[in-house]
Design a protein around this motif. Structure first.
Motif, PDB file in Angstrom:
ATOM      1  N   ALA A  41       0.831  -1.204   0.000  1.00 36.63           N
ATOM      2  CA  ALA A  41       0.000   0.000   0.000  1.00 36.63           C
ATOM      3  C   ALA A  41       0.865   1.253   0.000  1.00 36.63           C
ATOM      4  N   GLN A  42       2.052   1.163   0.600  1.00 35.16           N
ATOM      5  CA  GLN A  42       2.975   2.298   0.697  1.00 35.16           C
ATOM      6  C   GLN A  42       4.259   1.984  -0.051  1.00 35.16           C
ATOM      7  N   SER A  43       4.858   3.008  -0.631  1.00 35.15           N
ATOM      8  CA  SER A  43       6.156   2.835  -1.272  1.00 35.15           C
ATOM      9  C   SER A  43       7.238   2.677  -0.203  1.00 35.15           C
ATOM     10  N   ARG A  44       8.409   2.247  -0.643  1.00 37.77           N
ATOM     11  CA  ARG A  44       9.551   2.067   0.253  1.00 37.77           C
ATOM     12  C   ARG A  44      10.762   2.712  -0.406  1.00 37.77           C
ATOM     13  N   ARG A  45      11.556   3.406   0.380  1.00 34.48           N
ATOM     14  CA  ARG A  45      12.686   4.134  -0.180  1.00 34.48           C
ATOM     15  C   ARG A  45      14.013   3.459   0.138  1.00 34.48           C
ATOM     16  N   ARG A  46      14.912   3.547  -0.820  1.00 35.33           N
ATOM     17  CA  ARG A  46      16.271   3.034  -0.667  1.00 35.33           C
ATOM     18  C   ARG A  46      17.258   4.132  -1.052  1.00 35.33           C
ATOM     19  N   TYR A  47      18.399   4.140  -0.361  1.00 38.24           N
ATOM     20  CA  TYR A  47      19.430   5.145  -0.629  1.00 38.24           C
ATOM     21  C   TYR A  47      20.805   4.500  -0.530  1.00 38.24           C
ATOM     22  N   ASP A  48      21.798   5.200  -1.058  1.00 37.96           N
ATOM     23  CA  ASP A  48      23.184   4.767  -0.922  1.00 37.96           C
ATOM     24  C   ASP A  48      24.036   5.996  -0.644  1.00 37.96           C
ATOM     25  N   ALA A  49      24.657   6.007   0.507  1.00 38.41           N
ATOM     26  CA  ALA A  49      25.457   7.162   0.934  1.00 38.41           C
ATOM     27  C   ALA A  49      26.933   6.995   0.625  1.00 38.41           C
ATOM     28  N   GLY A  50      27.294   5.975  -0.130  1.00 41.53           N
ATOM     29  CA  GLY A  50      28.711   5.714  -0.364  1.00 41.53           C
ATOM     30  C   GLY A  50      29.267   6.325  -1.631  1.00 41.53           C
ATOM     31  N   ILE A  51      28.608   7.358  -2.134  1.00 39.62           N
ATOM     32  CA  ILE A  51      29.009   7.929  -3.410  1.00 39.62           C
ATOM     33  C   ILE A  51      30.133   8.957  -3.241  1.00 39.62           C
ATOM     34  N   GLY A  52      31.147   8.858  -4.078  1.00 40.10           N
ATOM     35  CA  GLY A  52      32.167   9.904  -4.135  1.00 40.10           C
ATOM     36  C   GLY A  52      33.262   9.777  -3.083  1.00 40.10           C
ATOM     37  N   MET A  53      34.217  10.653  -3.198  1.00 41.19           N
ATOM     38  CA  MET A  53      35.355  10.702  -2.288  1.00 41.19           C
ATOM     39  C   MET A  53      34.938  11.332  -0.966  1.00 41.19           C
ATOM     40  N   ARG A  54      35.408  10.782   0.117  1.00 37.98           N
ATOM     41  CA  ARG A  54      35.124  11.312   1.444  1.00 37.98           C
ATOM     42  C   ARG A  54      36.431  11.645   2.143  1.00 37.98           C
ATOM     43  N   SER A  55      36.369  12.643   3.028  1.00 37.22           N
ATOM     44  CA  SER A  55      37.540  12.908   3.858  1.00 37.22           C
ATOM     45  C   SER A  55      37.679  11.780   4.869  1.00 37.22           C
ATOM     46  N   LEU A  56      38.866  11.644   5.422  1.00 35.40           N
ATOM     47  CA  LEU A  56      39.075  10.599   6.423  1.00 35.40           C
ATOM     48  C   LEU A  56      38.205  10.836   7.652  1.00 35.40           C
ATOM     49  N   ASP A  57      37.921  12.100   7.971  1.00 31.12           N
ATOM     50  CA  ASP A  57      37.034  12.391   9.090  1.00 31.12           C
ATOM     51  C   ASP A  57      35.614  11.906   8.797  1.00 31.12           C
ATOM     52  N   ASP A  58      35.166  12.071   7.544  1.00 32.70           N
ATOM     53  CA  ASP A  58      33.846  11.569   7.167  1.00 32.70           C
ATOM     54  C   ASP A  58      33.785  10.050   7.278  1.00 32.70           C
ATOM     55  N   ILE A  59      34.842   9.392   6.826  1.00 26.97           N
ATOM     56  CA  ILE A  59      34.878   7.925   6.915  1.00 26.97           C
ATOM     57  C   ILE A  59      34.813   7.480   8.373  1.00 26.97           C
ATOM     58  N   GLU A  60      35.532   8.200   9.234  1.00 29.81           N
ATOM     59  CA  GLU A  60      35.513   7.853  10.664  1.00 29.81           C
ATOM     60  C   GLU A  60      34.116   8.057  11.242  1.00 29.81           C
ATOM     61  N   ALA A  61      33.445   9.160  10.854  1.00 28.59           N
ATOM     62  CA  ALA A  61      32.088   9.425  11.338  1.00 28.59           C
ATOM     63  C   ALA A  61      31.119   8.352  10.856  1.00 28.59           C
ATOM     64  N   LEU A  62      31.274   7.918   9.600  1.00 26.87           N
ATOM     65  CA  LEU A  62      30.430   6.853   9.053  1.00 26.87           C
ATOM     66  C   LEU A  62      30.606   5.563   9.833  1.00 26.87           C
ATOM     67  N   ILE A  63      31.841   5.174  10.086  1.00 25.65           N
ATOM     68  CA  ILE A  63      32.105   3.934  10.810  1.00 25.65           C
ATOM     69  C   ILE A  63      31.562   4.019  12.240  1.00 25.65           C
ATOM     70  N   ALA A  64      31.747   5.173  12.892  1.00 21.54           N
ATOM     71  CA  ALA A  64      31.234   5.342  14.252  1.00 21.54           C
ATOM     72  C   ALA A  64      29.718   5.213  14.285  1.00 21.54           C
ATOM     73  N   PHE A  65      29.040   5.828  13.304  1.00 27.91           N
ATOM     74  CA  PHE A  65      27.580   5.751  13.245  1.00 27.91           C
ATOM     75  C   PHE A  65      27.129   4.319  12.998  1.00 27.91           C
ATOM     76  N   PHE A  66      27.801   3.629  12.092  1.00 23.15           N
ATOM     77  CA  PHE A  66      27.473   2.232  11.783  1.00 23.15           C
ATOM     78  C   PHE A  66      27.658   1.337  13.001  1.00 23.15           C
ATOM     79  N   GLU A  67      28.770   1.499  13.693  1.00 17.20           N
ATOM     80  CA  GLU A  67      29.041   0.671  14.869  1.00 17.20           C
ATOM     81  C   GLU A  67      28.034   0.939  15.988  1.00 17.20           C
ATOM     82  N   ALA A  68      27.663   2.217  16.181  1.00 12.92           N
ATOM     83  CA  ALA A  68      26.705   2.559  17.231  1.00 12.92           C
ATOM     84  C   ALA A  68      25.310   2.011  16.945  1.00 12.92           C
TER      85      ALA A  68
END
Length: 210
Positions: A41-68
């Motif tokens: 009855a409702q649509s479902r959304r999908r996304y991918d946040a892994g696009i493009g070059m990231r700074s090392l600080d961004d990568i660290e923030a991503l890993i911290a968020f994933f682990e938490a």
């Protein structure tokens, strides 16, 4: 279901790709005609946040968020930069952006929603994760004040009036909102591009029902 009321870092979701998906069952008959049916009855959304070059600080923030979030275990909020307001992205939200219901003189509880229109067809999407502090409400064009006329559950998008709106009253609202999602993988793979930047080739997330 466990859900953490925290938003994925908006600077990391900016530039991601994704959007709504539908599930349609199609049966081709012997005469070449089709029968189409959707179990959703409702649509479902999908996304991918892994696009493009990231700074090392961004990568660290991503890993911290994933682990938490313990990978796929806990849901979280996601800002869809292409669709996060009750109005068009280029406009400012207003109290009459979305008509969410009409009063009957008795009901006091209403769900925030957003209506998508194309031609004569519409789709009403429940909004369950409004951004705290962004919701503004009107009853028949008259401004309503949170804490005086209504209360809002920011975890469900449920609006509760202290007194029922009168019969026929147009109940409208404006707001920003997030999408409830979870990671769609139990693994984050990164690579070092250089001493200043890294890459996360794929960070898939998928909308969940709450």
């Amino acid at each position: 279901m466990s859900f953490h009321e925290i938003r994925f870092p908006a600077r990391l979701s900016f530039g991601s790709h994704g959007g709504p998906e539908r599930r349609t069952d199609i049966v081709t008959l012997a005469n070449g005609h089709e029968e189409r049916n959707s179990p959703w009855a409702q649509s479902r959304r999908r996304y991918d946040a892994g696009i493009g070059m990231r700074s090392l600080d961004d990568i660290e923030a991503l890993i911290a968020f994933f682990e938490a979030r313990h990978g796929q275990l806990h849901g979280f909020r996601w800002k869809d930069w292409s669709d996060f307001k009750s109005c068009k992205p280029s406009q400012d939200i207003g109290r009459e952006d979305q008509v969410i219901a009409h009063g009957d003189g008795q009901a006091t509880v209403f769900q925030l929603s957003k209506t998508y229109r194309s031609g004569e067809q519409t789709y009403v999407r429940p909004i369950q994760k409004p951004v705290p502090g962004s919701v503004i409400v009107a009853v028949h064009g008259v401004d309503q004040t949170e804490g005086v006329h209504f209360e809002l559950d920011n975890e469900t998008g449920v609006l509760t009036f202290f007194a029922p709106p009168f019969d026929g009253a147009v109940i409208s609202a404006g707001y920003e909102f997030d999408v409830p999602v979870r990671f769609d993988t139990d693994r984050i793979q990164t690579s070092m591009a250089n001493f200043q930047a890294g890459e996360a080739p794929s960070v898939p997330v998928v909308e969940i029902r709450v």
